[in-house]
Design an enzyme around this catalytic site. Structure first.
Site, PDB file in Angstrom:
ATOM      1  N   SER A 161       0.633  -1.094   0.217  1.00 22.59           N
ATOM      2  CA  SER A 161       0.172   0.197  -0.140  1.00 22.59           C
ATOM      3  C   SER A 161       1.178   1.715  -0.060  1.00 22.59           C
ATOM      4  O   SER A 161       1.705   1.258   0.629  1.00 22.59           O
ATOM      5  CB  SER A 161      -0.839   0.296   1.413  1.00 22.59           C
ATOM      6  N   SER A 218       3.145  -2.926   8.301  1.00 24.26           N
ATOM      7  CA  SER A 218       2.117  -3.582   9.482  1.00 24.26           C
ATOM      8  C   SER A 218       3.828  -4.610  10.214  1.00 24.26           C
ATOM      9  O   SER A 218       4.717  -5.098   8.604  1.00 24.26           O
ATOM     10  CB  SER A 218       1.765  -4.965   9.586  1.00 24.26           C
ATOM     11  N   GLU A 230      -3.346 -15.467   0.890  1.00 22.47           N
ATOM     12  CA  GLU A 230      -4.449 -14.470   2.046  1.00 22.47           C
ATOM     13  C   GLU A 230      -5.602 -15.296   2.387  1.00 22.47           C
ATOM     14  O   GLU A 230      -5.854 -14.310   3.207  1.00 22.47           O
ATOM     15  CB  GLU A 230      -3.883 -13.360   1.911  1.00 22.47           C
ATOM     16  N   GLU A 232     -16.048  -3.430   0.849  1.00 26.80           N
ATOM     17  CA  GLU A 232     -16.298  -3.362  -0.733  1.00 26.80           C
ATOM     18  C   GLU A 232     -15.472  -3.822  -1.290  1.00 26.80           C
ATOM     19  O   GLU A 232     -16.771  -3.923  -2.496  1.00 26.80           O
ATOM     20  CB  GLU A 232     -16.496  -1.681  -0.173  1.00 26.80           C
TER      21      GLU A 232
HETATM   22  C1  FAD Z   1      -4.602  -2.692  10.307  1.00 23.71           C
HETATM   23  C2  FAD Z   1      -3.976  -2.871   9.130  1.00 23.71           C
HETATM   24  C3  FAD Z   1      -2.648  -2.771   8.729  1.00 23.71           C
HETATM   25  C4  FAD Z   1      -2.450  -3.063   7.414  1.00 23.71           C
HETATM   26  N1  FAD Z   1      -1.026  -3.930   6.758  1.00 23.71           N
HETATM   27  C5  FAD Z   1      -0.882  -3.742   5.495  1.00 23.71           C
HETATM   28  C6  FAD Z   1       0.470  -4.062   5.114  1.00 23.71           C
HETATM   29  O1  FAD Z   1       0.932  -5.293   6.291  1.00 23.71           O
HETATM   30  N2  FAD Z   1       0.975  -3.983   4.023  1.00 23.71           N
HETATM   31  C7  FAD Z   1       0.420  -3.122   3.283  1.00 23.71           C
HETATM   32  O2  FAD Z   1       1.293  -3.210   2.281  1.00 23.71           O
HETATM   33  N3  FAD Z   1      -1.023  -2.826   3.296  1.00 23.71           N
HETATM   34  C8  FAD Z   1      -1.614  -2.833   4.454  1.00 23.71           C
HETATM   35  N4  FAD Z   1      -2.874  -2.306   4.435  1.00 23.71           N
HETATM   36  C9  FAD Z   1      -3.291  -1.437   4.063  1.00 23.71           C
HETATM   37  C10 FAD Z   1      -4.766  -1.840   3.587  1.00 23.71           C
HETATM   38  O3  FAD Z   1      -4.615  -2.593   2.423  1.00 23.71           O
HETATM   39  C11 FAD Z   1      -5.434  -0.986   2.689  1.00 23.71           C
HETATM   40  O4  FAD Z   1      -5.691   0.034   4.003  1.00 23.71           O
HETATM   41  C12 FAD Z   1      -7.021  -0.768   2.201  1.00 23.71           C
HETATM   42  O5  FAD Z   1      -6.659  -1.884   0.744  1.00 23.71           O
HETATM   43  C13 FAD Z   1      -7.567  -0.151   2.028  1.00 23.71           C
HETATM   44  O6  FAD Z   1      -7.004   1.283   0.897  1.00 23.71           O
HETATM   45  P1  FAD Z   1      -7.241   2.578   1.870  1.00 23.71           P
HETATM   46  O7  FAD Z   1      -6.831   1.933   3.353  1.00 23.71           O
HETATM   47  O8  FAD Z   1      -6.039   3.183   0.960  1.00 23.71           O
HETATM   48  O9  FAD Z   1      -8.395   3.066   1.667  1.00 23.71           O
HETATM   49  P2  FAD Z   1      -9.111   3.462   0.179  1.00 23.71           P
HETATM   50  O10 FAD Z   1      -9.108   2.776  -0.905  1.00 23.71           O
HETATM   51  O11 FAD Z   1      -8.565   5.060   0.051  1.00 23.71           O
HETATM   52  O12 FAD Z   1     -10.821   3.362   0.823  1.00 23.71           O
HETATM   53  C14 FAD Z   1     -10.743   4.074   1.606  1.00 23.71           C
HETATM   54  C15 FAD Z   1     -13.137   3.879   1.633  1.00 23.71           C
HETATM   55  O13 FAD Z   1     -13.103   3.887   0.210  1.00 23.71           O
HETATM   56  C16 FAD Z   1     -13.464   1.939  -0.014  1.00 23.71           C
HETATM   57  N5  FAD Z   1     -13.261   2.269  -1.544  1.00 23.71           N
HETATM   58  C17 FAD Z   1     -12.171   2.146  -2.320  1.00 23.71           C
HETATM   59  N6  FAD Z   1     -12.289   1.937  -3.614  1.00 23.71           N
HETATM   60  C18 FAD Z   1     -14.033   1.612  -3.792  1.00 23.71           C
HETATM   61  C19 FAD Z   1     -14.790   0.790  -4.637  1.00 23.71           C
HETATM   62  N7  FAD Z   1     -14.370   0.223  -6.156  1.00 23.71           N
HETATM   63  N8  FAD Z   1     -16.071   0.410  -4.846  1.00 23.71           N
HETATM   64  C20 FAD Z   1     -16.220   1.016  -3.064  1.00 23.71           C
HETATM   65  N9  FAD Z   1     -15.794   0.956  -2.443  1.00 23.71           N
HETATM   66  C21 FAD Z   1     -14.818   1.570  -2.766  1.00 23.71           C
HETATM   67  C22 FAD Z   1     -13.122   1.010   0.800  1.00 23.71           C
HETATM   68  O14 FAD Z   1     -13.568  -0.086   0.751  1.00 23.71           O
HETATM   69  C23 FAD Z   1     -13.373   2.130   1.684  1.00 23.71           C
HETATM   70  O15 FAD Z   1     -13.903   2.151   2.624  1.00 23.71           O
HETATM   71  C24 FAD Z   1      -3.089  -2.276   6.493  1.00 23.71           C
HETATM   72  C25 FAD Z   1      -4.370  -1.983   7.208  1.00 23.71           C
HETATM   73  C26 FAD Z   1      -4.744  -2.113   8.397  1.00 23.71           C
HETATM   74  C27 FAD Z   1      -5.547  -1.621   8.464  1.00 23.71           C
END
Ligand code: FAD
Lengths: 393, 365
Positions: free
Chosen positions: A129, A161, A244, A375
């Site tokens: 990410s 993480s 995963e 989602e």
């Molecule tokens: C505790 C935790 C640990 C993590 N660990 C890691 C890690 O080790 N390595 C790593 O790479 N990542 C990690 N992540 C990141 C995680 O994979 C991302 O947070 C996740 O993929 C969502 O991306 P974002 O946070 O950018 O949210 P966004 O993509 O910006 O999403 C925000 C909101 O919009 C919604 N949304 C986005 N696109 C759509 C769509 N097409 N249709 C409907 N709704 C949509 C999402 O569902 C969400 O509700 C971690 C996250 C958490 C919370």
């Protein structure tokens, strides 16, 4: 109780006895919950599993595994959960990165990295990410340019993480900015101590800093560390994400949480009336029990399908979504059941379950975010399982 | 592969083979349009011609031991066929006839189960009375909402002995003296009936079980009935869900297929999740019944609870996806809605299933 949902054969029973014998020996020093969840405890646990040849029962024998059958893996996961065993420190690398390297890696990568994953010598974190690439991961922008025998990496990862204690990171970088966004990505293994890497922990919802931002400025990584073909990293990453999938461990977690909410309902009361006497509470508990039981059955059926050499049924692809949502809902319901004591945190007089209810409420927000938000899961299931058209075009 | 895995593989294969046959027969000899036509009739309707075929295939005797001339099938196979019957929205008494045969041996003319009583939750002991007379009994009481009650030629019914207070199960002919069958009219045209017994003489040969064993058989019959109805409801839900999903792939609004709108897509995903949970619970309950497991009652209760509480919402949601066409007489969606509503009413009510499931949940393990 021997019920794994599938019948055991003779060699599987022998394996179960071996695992139980190991647990009897090894768990003695892990009676304390704090030991089990501490970094040192998890490191030590991995060392012991490795010594006993149990660090990764599922991998092929030539890579240090035991080529365990699906049933043996179920036995292993179930016994570990029942004993309340700690997590090995490298669990995600064992489950995801290792199999990816086995599938895509060069013999050199395999020979170097796989034993170090099993021994716990290398602890890995996942750098996929970015600030502007989460759900839409393929729009990632961290760049890598070939220079001699190296790639030179510049950019930023986030939400990584374990970055604060890992020594290695696997990342996705953009190596061909002119190609369509899925085609210019490369999968790369990086030493986290390389010059030019800066790790800044981010405090999480519950206060501790368990993920980080990871900055790369002119970080040199040998080309030999590319996993799979150059520019084809998206395919490699999809293997990692595929591994995963819902594991037995999640099923055990929701079983434990169900037990916790049932106990809470029985132990708490309003004006002397136990909450469990409230018909609304009773209905919720049965709704949870139904889902947990169904997911348990789905997981064991998927195992049985694996044993019989069949593809898991379509229900398996729904399991992650259903599991994380019921887990989160139960944590929230736990907070409701605990009433005022539920919002009291560790250290406070009167905190429900010593503050675990409040803590659980906070941390379970992650269940529907990590590893694909709910989602995104619904989009994927709608498109792959139901055959509905893509939402963005 | 170990011995036990061979068993497992064989039992899975047996269920799949049963289902496949059932699906094919139903496709050949039934179409939901027939149900629509029945809805326009004055009297309740069902499909005797299809039932003749089903009897020929041994469906009603599926659960009867092979030694007794039955199919020696499992509860999982019962659920497999029931799901296909539901999927086809076929009007045949498969579930109650199969359970009646489980109680009373191989079938002749149509026989159903008459257990439930007016206002009763079906879970308690029956309030119908049986008085000893000669070697047999004399039966008095009322049974309500009997599935296929106005079509059946005989009933397997339950009562309590006046002398011992223990339950007794017996077979009663529909045309016996003192039997009054009152046909009901249901949403899906099914031939439900209330059945009253007024001093009905039952000879010794028609008393199926008596004494302590009767309670076990009665509970076992109710469990199989609940799993069968839940499985049929799974089939109903799956069929209408498939149809709505197919529609969402092609129906265009605002220049794109409606299935591309997340409000539609996510609704369909969630309904599918509810169906898969129900199907898993039915499978789990069938397995528990087969193994005579100590948690069988709780598993049956969970399956009945979930199917009853969640699956009627599937045709409801499907109609929303279909839009206006889904509200028409000519569209099949309402057939599934009607069938689902009636099946839900045949299941034990949530007040009962909740208690049974909870008892197991809070019991110290
Ligand atoms: C505790 C935790 C640990 C993590 N660990 C890691 C890690 O080790 N390595 C790593 O790479 N990542 C990690 N992540 C990141 C995680 O994979 C991302 O947070 C996740 O993929 C969502 O991306 P974002 O946070 O950018 O949210 P966004 O993509 O910006 O999403 C925000 C909101 O919009 C919604 N949304 C986005 N696109 C759509 C769509 N097409 N249709 C409907 N709704 C949509 C999402 O569902 C969400 O509700 C971690 C996250 C958490 C919370």
């Amino acid at each position: 109780m021997d019920d794994y949902g599938v019948p055991l054969g003779e060699s599987e029973r022998a394996f179960r006895d071996e695992v139980r014998a190991f647990l009897d020996r090894a768990m003695v020093d892990f009676a304390d919950r704090r030991t089990r969840s501490s970094l040192d405890g998890m490191r030590e646990w991995q060392r012991r599993l490795h010594e006993a040849g149990l660090a990764t029962v599922g991998w092929p024998v030539e890579f240090g595994g035991r080529a365990a059958s699906a049933v043996e893996q179920l036995v292993f996961a179930t016994e570990m959960a029942r004993a309340g065993a700690p997590e090995p420190i490298n669990r995600s690398a064992i489950n995801q990165l290792g199999p990816t390297i086995i599938q895509w890696g060069t013999p050199e990568q395999q020979a170097y990295s796989l034993p170090r994953i099993l021994s716990g010598e290398d602890v890995w974190c996942q750098g996929f990410s970015e600030p502007d690439a989460g759900s839409d991961l393929a729009s990632l922008r961290t760049r890598a340019v070939v220079d001699g025998d190296d790639l030179v990496v510049n950019g930023q990862k986030i939400w990584t993480s374990k970055a604060h204690y890992a020594n290695r990171i696997y990342i996705l970088v953009r190596t061909d900015p002119d190609a369509p966004k899925h085609d210019g990505i490369t999968y790369l293994l990086v030493d986290l101590h390389s010059p030019g890497i800066d790790i800044r922990p981010i405090r999480q919802i519950a206060g501790s800093a368990e993920f980080s931002e990871v900055f790369f400025s002119d970080v040199r990584v040998p080309l030999a560390n590319v996993v799979g073909p150059m520019h084809q990293g998206w395919r490699v990453a999809n293997s990692t994400l595929g591994y995963e999938r819902v594991g037995q461990s999640r099923t055990h977690r929701i079983e434990r949480r169900l037990g916790m909410v049932v106990r809470l309902a029985a132990e708490t009361s309003v004006d002397g009336v136990p909450r469990i006497a409230d018909p609304r509470v009773r209905t919720r508990l049965v709704e949870f029990a139904a889902r947990v039981e169904a997911l348990r059955f789905i997981a064991s059926r998927a195992t049985a399908a694996g044993v019989l050499g069949r593809a898991p049924g379509p229900e398996a692809s729904l399991a992650k979504l259903l599991t994380s949502e019921v887990d989160q809902e139960m944590a929230t319901f736990g907070l409701d059941l605990a009433g005022r004591a539920g919002v009291l945190v560790t250290g406070s007089p009167g905190a429900a379950k010593g503050g675990a209810v409040a803590q659980g409420y906070l941390v379970m927000r992650a269940a529907t975010l990590g590893a694909g938000t709910s989602e995104i899961q619904r989009n994927v299931i709608g498109e792959k399982l139901l055959g509905l058209p893509r939402s963005d075009g | 592969m170990t011995e036990s895995l061979v068993d497992l593989a064989e039992s899975l294969a047996a269920v799949e083979a049963t289902r496949a046959t059932a699906a094919q027969v139903l496709r050949e000899q039934w179409a939901p349009a027939r149900l629509r036509a029945m809805l326009d009739e004055e009297t309740p309707g069902w499909a005797p011609d299809l039932w003749v075929r089903a009897v020929g295939l041994g469906w009603p005797d599926l659960l009867v031991a092979e030694a007794d001339g039955g199919g020696g099938g499992t509860t999982a196979q019962l659920a497999g066929i029931a799901e296909e019957v539901g999927r086809a929205a076929a009007s045949i008494p498969f579930v109650p006839a199969a359970v009646a045969a489980w109680c009373g041996g191989p079938s002749g003319p149509l026989r159903t189960v008459a257990f439930s009583e007016p206002g009763g939750s079906d879970d308690a002991l029956p309030s119908a009375r049986a008085r000893a007379a000669g070697g047999g009994v004399v039966l008095t009481g009322t049974k309500a909402f009997v599935p296929y009650g106005s079509a059946a030629q005989s009933f397997v019914t339950s009562a309590v002995r006046e002398d011992s207070g223990a339950p007794v199960l017996c077979t009663v002919d529909a045309d016996a003296d003192g039997v009054t069958v009152t046909a009901l009219r249901a949403l899906d045209a099914a031939p439900l009936a209330d059945v009253a017994f007024d001093e009905v003489r039952v000879d010794a040969a028609a008393v199926l079980v008596d004494g302590p064993e009767a309670r076990r058989i009665l509970d076992g019959a109710r469990a199989r009935l609940a799993v069968g109805w839940a499985a049929e409801l799974v089939g109903v839900a799956a069929a209408v869900h498939d149809a709505a999903t197919e529609y969402a792939r092609h129906r265009v609004a605002f220049g794109r297929p409606i299935g591309a709108f997340q409000a539609i897509k996510h609704r369909l995903v969630d309904l599918r999740g509810d169906i898969e949970v129900a199907r898993a619970l039915v499978g789990r309950a069938a397995q528990a019944i087969e193994r005579d497991a100590s948690d069988a009652d709780a598993m049956v209760a969970l399956a009945a609870f979930w199917a009853g509480e969640r699956l009627r919402a599937v045709p409801e949601g499907a109609i929303q996806v279909f839009g206006g066409i889904g509200y028409t007489w000519e569209h099949d969606a309402h057939l599934y809605l009607r069938r689902a509503a009636v099946l839900r009413a045949l299941l034990p009510p949530p007040e009962v299933t909740t208690e049974v499931a909870l008892a197991a949940l809070v019991a110290p393990r």
